[in-house]
Design an enzyme around this catalytic site. Structure first.
Site, short mmCIF file in Angstrom:
data_model
loop_
_atom_site.label_atom_id
_atom_site.label_comp_id
_atom_site.label_asym_id
_atom_site.label_seq_id
_atom_site.Cartn_x
_atom_site.Cartn_y
_atom_site.Cartn_z
N ARG A 183 0.85 -1.18 0.00
CA ARG A 183 0.00 0.00 0.00
C ARG A 183 0.88 1.23 0.00
O ARG A 183 1.67 1.43 0.92
CB ARG A 183 -0.93 0.00 1.21
CG ARG A 183 -1.70 1.31 1.32
CD ARG A 183 -2.60 1.35 2.54
NE ARG A 183 -3.29 2.63 2.62
CZ ARG A 183 -3.16 3.48 3.63
NH1 ARG A 183 -2.37 3.17 4.65
NH2 ARG A 183 -3.80 4.62 3.63
N HIS A 223 -2.88 11.08 0.63
CA HIS A 223 -2.41 10.82 2.00
C HIS A 223 -1.85 12.13 2.54
O HIS A 223 -0.67 12.26 2.86
CB HIS A 223 -1.34 9.72 1.99
CG HIS A 223 -1.09 9.10 3.33
ND1 HIS A 223 -1.26 7.76 3.60
CD2 HIS A 223 -0.68 9.65 4.50
CE1 HIS A 223 -0.95 7.51 4.86
NE2 HIS A 223 -0.60 8.63 5.43
N GLU A 279 -7.23 8.53 6.20
CA GLU A 279 -7.46 9.21 7.46
C GLU A 279 -7.91 10.67 7.29
O GLU A 279 -7.19 11.61 7.65
CB GLU A 279 -6.21 9.17 8.33
CG GLU A 279 -5.73 7.79 8.64
CD GLU A 279 -4.72 7.75 9.75
OE1 GLU A 279 -4.33 8.82 10.25
OE2 GLU A 279 -4.32 6.65 10.13
N ASN A 301 -7.40 2.03 9.62
CA ASN A 301 -6.10 2.20 10.29
C ASN A 301 -6.34 2.16 11.79
O ASN A 301 -7.22 2.87 12.29
CB ASN A 301 -5.46 3.54 9.93
CG ASN A 301 -4.92 3.56 8.52
OD1 ASN A 301 -4.98 2.54 7.82
ND2 ASN A 301 -4.37 4.69 8.09
N TYR A 322 -4.24 1.72 15.76
CA TYR A 322 -2.98 1.64 16.49
C TYR A 322 -3.14 1.37 17.97
O TYR A 322 -2.30 0.69 18.57
CB TYR A 322 -2.19 2.94 16.31
CG TYR A 322 -1.61 3.10 14.92
CD1 TYR A 322 -2.33 3.70 13.90
CD2 TYR A 322 -0.34 2.59 14.63
CE1 TYR A 322 -1.81 3.82 12.61
CE2 TYR A 322 0.19 2.71 13.36
CZ TYR A 322 -0.55 3.32 12.35
OH TYR A 322 -0.02 3.43 11.09
N GLU A 336 -3.37 -0.02 7.97
CA GLU A 336 -2.21 0.37 8.79
C GLU A 336 -2.37 -0.17 10.19
O GLU A 336 -3.46 -0.12 10.76
CB GLU A 336 -2.06 1.89 8.90
CG GLU A 336 -1.50 2.56 7.69
CD GLU A 336 -1.39 4.05 7.88
OE1 GLU A 336 -1.10 4.52 9.01
OE2 GLU A 336 -1.65 4.77 6.90
O1 LIG Z 1 -1.95 12.93 21.11
S1 LIG Z 1 -3.41 12.56 21.01
O2 LIG Z 1 -3.66 11.20 21.51
O3 LIG Z 1 -4.26 13.55 21.66
C1 LIG Z 1 -3.81 12.66 19.37
C2 LIG Z 1 -2.87 11.83 18.60
C3 LIG Z 1 -3.60 10.60 18.18
N1 LIG Z 1 -3.48 10.42 16.76
C4 LIG Z 1 -4.26 9.24 16.45
C5 LIG Z 1 -4.23 8.99 15.02
N2 LIG Z 1 -2.87 8.82 14.60
C6 LIG Z 1 -2.97 8.63 13.19
C7 LIG Z 1 -1.88 7.79 12.77
O4 LIG Z 1 -1.52 8.26 11.50
C8 LIG Z 1 -1.31 7.19 10.63
O5 LIG Z 1 -0.38 6.38 11.29
C9 LIG Z 1 1.01 6.52 11.08
C10 LIG Z 1 1.71 6.59 12.44
O6 LIG Z 1 1.34 7.77 13.10
C11 LIG Z 1 1.35 7.68 10.20
O7 LIG Z 1 2.72 7.68 9.89
C12 LIG Z 1 0.53 7.52 8.93
O8 LIG Z 1 0.90 8.43 7.93
C13 LIG Z 1 -0.93 7.77 9.28
O9 LIG Z 1 -1.75 7.25 8.26
C14 LIG Z 1 -1.98 9.95 14.90
C15 LIG Z 1 -2.06 10.25 16.35
#
Ligand SMILES: O=S(=O)(O)CCCN1CCN(CCO[C@@H]2O[C@H](CO)[C@@H](O)[C@H](O)[C@H]2O)CC1
Length: 480
Positions: A84, A129, A174, A316, A318, A386
């Protein structure tokens, strides 16, 4: 962890696809070479180095513009089934508008796609993106309704040039990061900080742009190209902070505002924004003194036009958040989506950390999220586009190996115990890359990239070896 944490599912179904993922601004570099136009992340990193943890940029990044053959070789060695990656809109259309196509942009992505196919790796291509062409941002970007036309024109150029070989498409990655973080806040480019107003406007146009590109593909390209197209939306799992009714409802509100905002108009049988949003945002807007709701409204025709614009669901994921109800939020200061949702979220201090403050290791949250998706949207095929772990770049990255063991197992639990229809999984990311405002400090790669080496040397980490074994054995445990 009770039902949700049993690590008992071990094998992948025969047709399950295992892959890896990257994004254009994070890996390509060559920010101004061979005709590429400026995009908002070029502008954001060049004008606000203070917002980037190590004051770095994606000017060179992993230099995948020149080193994509090395990237494909890394994937071939791991045996991944699909890759991807995202297209740089401004590399293909330097002005953002479709009247000038940059031949080198077409050449670069054709070379990458052809090399993937030659190596039996399926391309899964994301059109957008986060790297909006700057000239379009100068005209308001996604807060400008005309972005729907401009995105459709871009999509047509992409389908025309690559759709004979690319059969899996994602319109957006996203959207929340572009709209909520980028327009509502300054955590992402363009950084307008128009919270509670611009973010809703951005999302409204972006969702329409997605639907426009879907229908374009469905009518003009699918008949002869026979591919599938959808969108990738991200969310943490939202777990009630206590088992009080108030907190359970707060967790449902939080995931509605965080995921349903974008997903319901497309994937929910009724379409349109989540009911709770259409109730709470107008209510608070009125109390704040606005003459009309800060949440734009879809017409009945638009609801119908947008609903069902998917062939699968791109997810996605995490980590997980605990959520509590905030009964009353005083009417003061700037409006915001978070105030509208009347929730507060946090991490349980017992959850294992990663190097990124927002990412804790909570595998049972993945299982719960997948089950929730099935209950809310039905049996839609889910592609996990992701999932990954952040550290500071150590080669012997046992934290990442452990994360993948736990999260892959949690995903298989959802598939086997709860019959959730997951079809594919992409590990984020193939290589260490530009992690947005964290620069090159927090790293997600299965391969280390030496950012001090002009050759951007790639080195497999322990997790690359683990993932290679998982793919070869098509199971998670008992493969060492
Ligand atoms: O600090 S807080 O908790 O108040 C807010 C932050 C939370 N966000 C949740 C979503 N995450 C998207 C992840 O973003 C995705 O994941 C990868 C790793 O980050 C990126 O490299 C990719 O480009 C992206 O698609 C970025 C952080």
């Amino acid at each position: 962890y009770g039902t949700y944490g049993k690590l008992n599912s071990n094998e992948f179904p025969g047709d399950f696809l295992l892959g890896t993922a990257t994004a254009s601004y994070q890996i390509e570099g060559a920010w101004n070479l061979s005709g590429k136009g400026e995009n908002i992340w070029d502008r954001y990193t060049h004008t606000h180095p203070e917002l980037i943890l190590d004051r770095s940029t994606g000017d060179v990044a992993c230099d995948s513009y020149h080193k994509y053959e090395e990237d494909v070789a890394l994937m071939k060695k791991m045996g991944v089934q699909f890759y991807r990656f995202s297209l740089s809109w401004s590399r293909i259309l330097p002005t953002g508008f479709a009247y000038q196509i940059n031949p080198d942009g077409i050449r670069y992505y054709n070379d990458l796609i052809n090399l993937l196919l030659k190596n039996d790796i399926i391309p899964l291509v994301t059109l957008f993106h986060w790297d909006t062409p700057q000239p379009l941002e100068d005209l308001g970007g996604f807060t400008n309704a005309l972005m729907v036309e401009w995105f459709e024109d871009y999509a047509r150029v992409v389908f025309e040039n690559f759709g004979d070989r690319v059969k899996l498409w994602l319109t957006f990655n996203e959207p929340k990061q572009t709209c909520h973080e980028g327009v509502g806040g300054d955590n992402k480019a363009p950084g307008y900080e128009s919270s509670g107003i611009g973010d809703y406007l951005c999302a409204h146009n972006l969702i329409k742009a997605h639907a426009r590109a879907y229908h374009l593909y469905d009518k003009e390209f699918r008949p002869k190209q026979n591919g599938s197209i959808s969108i990738t939306i991200d969310t943490s799992w939202m777990e009630p902070g206590t088992n009080s009714t108030a907190d359970k409802e707060a967790a449902e509100r939080k995931i509605a505002f965080n995921f349903g905002w974008y997903a319901d108009p497309i994937f929910h049988p009724n379409g349109d924004y989540p009911e709770v949003m259409r109730k709470l945002v107008p209510e608070r807007s009125k109390k704040e003194g606005f003459r009309r709701s800060r949440l734009p409204e879809f017409t009945k025709e638009e609801v119908k036009y947008i609903r069902g614009t998917f062939d699968f669901l791109g997810l996605n994921h995490y980590t997980t958040l605990l959520v509590k109800d905030i009964p009353e939020i005083p009417i003061s200061g700037k409006p915001s989506v978070d105030k509208d949702s009347r929730t507060e979220s946090w991490h349980d201090p017992s959850w294992p950390p990663s190097s990124a403050g927002w990412l804790k290791v909570v595998p049972w949250g993945f299982t719960k999220l997948l089950v929730w998706l099935k209950h809310r949207y039905g049996d839609v095929p889910i592609y996990v586009t992701e999932n990954g772990f952040s550290d500071l770049g150590e080669i012997d990255d046992q934290g990442r190996v452990n994360y993948y063991k736990l999260y892959l197992s949690a995903m298989l639990d959802a598939m086997y115990e709860h019959k959730v229809n997951v079809k594919a999984y992409a590990a984020w990311s193939l290589v260490d890359n530009f992690e947005w405002r964290d620069g090159y400090v927090n790293r997600f790669g299965l391969h280390h990239v030496d950012m001090n080496d002009p050759g951007r040397k790639r080195t497999p980490k322990a997790s690359a070896e683990y993932y290679r074994k998982v793919i070869a054995a098509r199971k998670i445990h008992g493969i060492d």
